[in-house]
Enzyme design. Structure first.
Site, PDB file in Angstrom:
ATOM      1  N   GLU A   1      -5.390   1.971   1.912  1.00  0.00           N
ATOM      2  CA  GLU A   1      -5.257   0.821   2.823  1.00  0.00           C
ATOM      3  C   GLU A   1      -5.580   1.233   4.249  1.00  0.00           C
ATOM      4  O   GLU A   1      -6.221   0.497   4.998  1.00  0.00           O
ATOM      5  CB  GLU A   1      -3.831   0.252   2.730  1.00  0.00           C
ATOM      6  N   GLU A   2      -5.137   2.438   4.610  1.00  0.00           N
ATOM      7  CA  GLU A   2      -5.337   2.896   5.988  1.00  0.00           C
ATOM      8  C   GLU A   2      -6.806   3.209   6.290  1.00  0.00           C
ATOM      9  O   GLU A   2      -7.170   3.419   7.448  1.00  0.00           O
ATOM     10  CB  GLU A   2      -4.474   4.139   6.253  1.00  0.00           C
TER      11      GLU A   2
ATOM     12  N   HIS B   1       2.206   4.891  12.817  1.00  0.00           N
ATOM     13  CA  HIS B   1       1.038   5.772  12.687  1.00  0.00           C
ATOM     14  C   HIS B   1       1.229   7.115  13.404  1.00  0.00           C
ATOM     15  O   HIS B   1       0.255   7.713  13.861  1.00  0.00           O
ATOM     16  CB  HIS B   1      -0.228   5.070  13.203  1.00  0.00           C
TER      17      HIS B   1
ATOM     18  N   HIS C   1       0.849  -1.203   0.000  1.00  0.00           N
ATOM     19  CA  HIS C   1       0.000   0.000   0.000  1.00  0.00           C
ATOM     20  C   HIS C   1       0.875   1.240   0.000  1.00  0.00           C
ATOM     21  O   HIS C   1       1.930   1.310   0.631  1.00  0.00           O
ATOM     22  CB  HIS C   1      -1.004  -0.030   1.149  1.00  0.00           C
TER      23      HIS C   1
ATOM     24  N   ASP D   1       4.427  -5.062   3.586  1.00  0.00           N
ATOM     25  CA  ASP D   1       3.866  -3.946   4.348  1.00  0.00           C
ATOM     26  C   ASP D   1       4.717  -3.730   5.596  1.00  0.00           C
ATOM     27  O   ASP D   1       4.701  -4.552   6.510  1.00  0.00           O
ATOM     28  CB  ASP D   1       2.412  -4.265   4.730  1.00  0.00           C
TER      29      ASP D   1
ATOM     30  N   ASP E   1       5.662   2.859   7.092  1.00  0.00           N
ATOM     31  CA  ASP E   1       4.309   2.331   6.856  1.00  0.00           C
ATOM     32  C   ASP E   1       3.575   3.219   5.847  1.00  0.00           C
ATOM     33  O   ASP E   1       2.932   4.179   6.235  1.00  0.00           O
ATOM     34  CB  ASP E   1       3.551   2.288   8.176  1.00  0.00           C
TER      35      ASP E   1
END
Length: 471
Positions: free
Chosen positions: A160-161, A278, A114, A189, A126
Site C-alpha cells: 500500500e505504501e 511514517h 494494508h 487504515d 499505520d
C-alpha cells in the site's frame, strides 16, 4: 496509509459532525471485539519488525513474516486462505485473502486493511492497527458459530505504501463476474492514533448506506464523528473505481487536531493526530487503546450486520417467520398499537405490496407504536429480527437527533431497546436491518416499534416486511 499528495489531511475534512444522544442505542447483535487480543496481534507485529531490521516494508523479511503470521491465524480458525504474490519495485509482495466458507458466494461482503509498513519504522499504527482489528474481527466471527447470509471475505494488502499496489492487483485480477459479487468493501487504515479523531469515509456515494451505519453506530456509543474525503489515500480506492460501495474509518495521520476537535474528542489541540506518522517512532507505544477498542467494535458491528444483509431485494423469508402478517398486507391483523400507523397510503411507498407501518411524520410532539406478541422456541440455536426501514425527514440540521424510532423487545414488564434510528439515518430507499434476539429463546415476548417526534419538522419512519426467524 499513503503519504498525502496535498499538504495535511486536515485540509480535506468535511465538517459533518454528529452529536451523541441519550436516546441512541446500538443493535444488540453488535459484538465486543477483544482489544486485549487485538493488542496481542500488534505485539507480534512489533516483534516481527524488531527481528527484521525494524520494519515490515514490502520486499523485506518483516513483511513476509507479517503475512505468514496473519495467514496462520486465519488458517487455524477455519478460513480458506490464499497468499497472493505480486511483483513491485521493492521486491515480491503478498496479499492475504481469507474467505469464510459459508454463506451465499454470489453476495460477498469484504473488509480489508494494508499490512505493510514504510521502510523507516514498524508501522504499528499505520497500519498494524487496522490489520490487527480486521484480523481479530475475522477470528471472532469464526468463533461465534453464526451462519452468515452472505459470503465474508477479508483482505490484508501488501505494498500500500508504494501506491496501493496490493489492492489494485487484487481487483485487477478478479474476473468481472467475481467483481460483481462484491456488495461492499470496508477499509480500516490507522485506527489507533495516539491523539485520535473519529473519521468516517465520505468519498463514495455508493457506500453512503454503510457510511451512515458507521455514523449511527458511533453515535449510539456517544462518540461524535466527522466525515472525511479519503480519495486515493487508502485501499478502498481500487474498489471504489469499479463502482463497488465502500466505507471505512480513520483516526488521523499528519493532520493537526483543531481546538474544536479536541473539545469533543479530547487529546491535544495544535498537535498531529499521529506525530509518528511514517516515522521510526510508530511503535507499539504509538497507540491510543481507547480509540482502538472503539474502532474494532465498529468493525465487528459492520461485519455482523452486513453478513446478514439481504442483497436479493426480496422480502424476508416466510417459511420460518414467527410473526403473523409480517408485511402488513392484512392491515392491522395480529398487530396492536396506535391507530392509523398501519396504512396503505400512497404518500409513502411500501417495501412490497401496498401496506406498511408508517410511524410519525406528524411534524409535532407525538409518540406512536405498534407491536406483536411472539413465542420464540426454546430449541432455537439462533433467532434474529429483521426489518426494512425507509426514513425521510424535513429536519435541516444534519448533526442533531430530533426524531427517533426504537426497535424494542418487551419481556414481561421490561422493554429493551435493540436499536434506535433517527432523522440522521435518512434514506431515499429501504434499508434492511437485522438484530440478534437469541437471548429471548424459550420466551413469549412482544416485538415493538416506538416512534417519537419533537415539536416541529416531520420525520417519517416507514417499516415493512418484518421477520422474526429462528433456526
Amino acid at each position: 496509509m499513503r503519504k498525502s499528495l496535498v499538504p495535511g489531511l486536515g485540509a480535506v475534512l468535511v465538517a459533518a459532525t454528529l452529536l451523541a444522544t441519550g436516546n441512541s442505542a446500538v443493535a444488540a447483535d453488535s459484538p465486543d471485539i477483544s482489544v486485549t487480543n487485538t493488542k496481542a496481534h500488534l505485539d507480534q507485529l512489533q516483534s516481527i519488525a524488531t527481528s527484521n531490521g525494524g520494519n515490515r516494508y514490502t520486499g523485506r523479511a518483516g513483511y513476509k513474516a507479517s503475512a505468514d503470521y496473519v495467514k496462520a491465524k486465519l488458517d487455524a480458525a477455519g478460513y480458506t486462505t490464499t497468499l497472493q504474490s505480486f511483483s513491485t519495485s521493492a521486491g515480491t509482495s503478498y496479499n492475504v485473502i481469507a474467505e469464510w466458507p459459508h454463506g451465499d458466494a454470489s453476495h460477498v461482503v469484504m473488509a480489508g486493511s494494508h499490512l505493510d509498513s514504510v521502510s523507516s519504522g514498524p508501522g504499528i499504527n499505520d497500519n498494524g492497527s487496522g490489520s490487527a482489528g480486521v484480523l481479530e474481527t475475522a477470528l471472532a466471527y469464526a468463533a461465534s458459530a453464526q451462519t452468515p447470509k452472505n459470503r465474508l471475505r477479508f483482505g490484508f494488502w501488501g505494498a500500500e505504501e508504494l501506491g496501493l499496489l496490493g489492492s489494485k492487483y487484487y481487483v485487477n485480477n478478479l474476473p468481472a463476474a467475481e467483481r460483481d459479487k462484491i456488495e461492499l468493501y470496508l477499509n480500516f487504515d490507522m485506527i489507533a492514533s495516539p491523539n485520535p479523531g473519529y473519521f468516517v469515509y465520505d468519498d463514495n456515494p455508493a457506500g453512503d448506506g454503510a457510511r451512515d451505519d458507521l455514523v449511527a453506530y458511533f453515535t449510539g456509543k456517544s462518540v461524535q464523528t466527522e466525515f472525511i474525503d479519503v480519495q486515493g489515500r487508502s485501499d478502498h480506492a481500487a474498489f471504489r473505481s469499479l463502482g463497488i460501495p465502500t466505507a471505512g474509518t480513520f483516526s488521523g495521520a499528519e493532520g493537526t487536531k483543531t481546538s474544536a476537535q479536541a473539545a469533543k474528542w479530547g487529546g491535544s489541540a495544535g498537535q498531529a493526530f499521529d506525530p509518528c506518522y511514517h516515522r521510526s517512532c510508530d511503535t507499539i507505544n504509538n497507540l491510543d487503546l481507547t480509540s482502538l477498542d472503539r474502532q474494532i467494535d465498529a468493525i465487528g458491528h459492520m461485519i455482523w450486520t452486513y453478513a446478514q444483509k439481504d442483497y436479493t431485494g426480496g422480502p424476508p423469508p416466510t417459511g420460518n417467520n414467527l410473526l403473523q402478517n409480517p408485511d402488513f398486507e392484512s392491515g392491522t391483523a395480529n398487530w396492536t398499537g396506535t391507530t392509523g400507523v398501519i396504512t396503505n397510503s400512497s404518500s409513502r411507498p411500501a417495501h412490497g405490496g401496498s401496506y406498511k407501518a408508517w410511524l410519525q411524520g406528524n411534524g409535532r410532539s407525538t409518540t406512536e407504536n405498534i407491536g406483536q406478541s411472539v413465542a420464540i422456541p426454546s430449541t432455537a440455536a439462533a433467532a434474529s429480527l429483521s426489518l426494512w426501514i425507509r426514513i425521510d425527514t424535513a429536519e435541516t440540521t444534519g448533526s442533531t437527533v430530533y426524531d427517533t424510532v426504537k426497535v424494542q423487545i418487551v419481556d414481561g414488564s421490561t422493554a429493551t431497546t435493540l436499536a434506535t434510528y433517527s432523522n440522521l439515518n435518512k434514506s431515499t430507499s429501504y434499508v434492511q436491518k437485522t438484530l440478534d434476539v437469541t437471548q429471548y429463546k424459550g420466551k413469549t415476548v412482544t416485538v415493538k416499534f416506538v416512534g417519537q417526534e419533537d415539536s416541529s419538522l416531520q420525520t417519517s419512519f416507514v417499516i415493512d416486511d418484518v421477520a422474526l426467524t429462528a433456526s
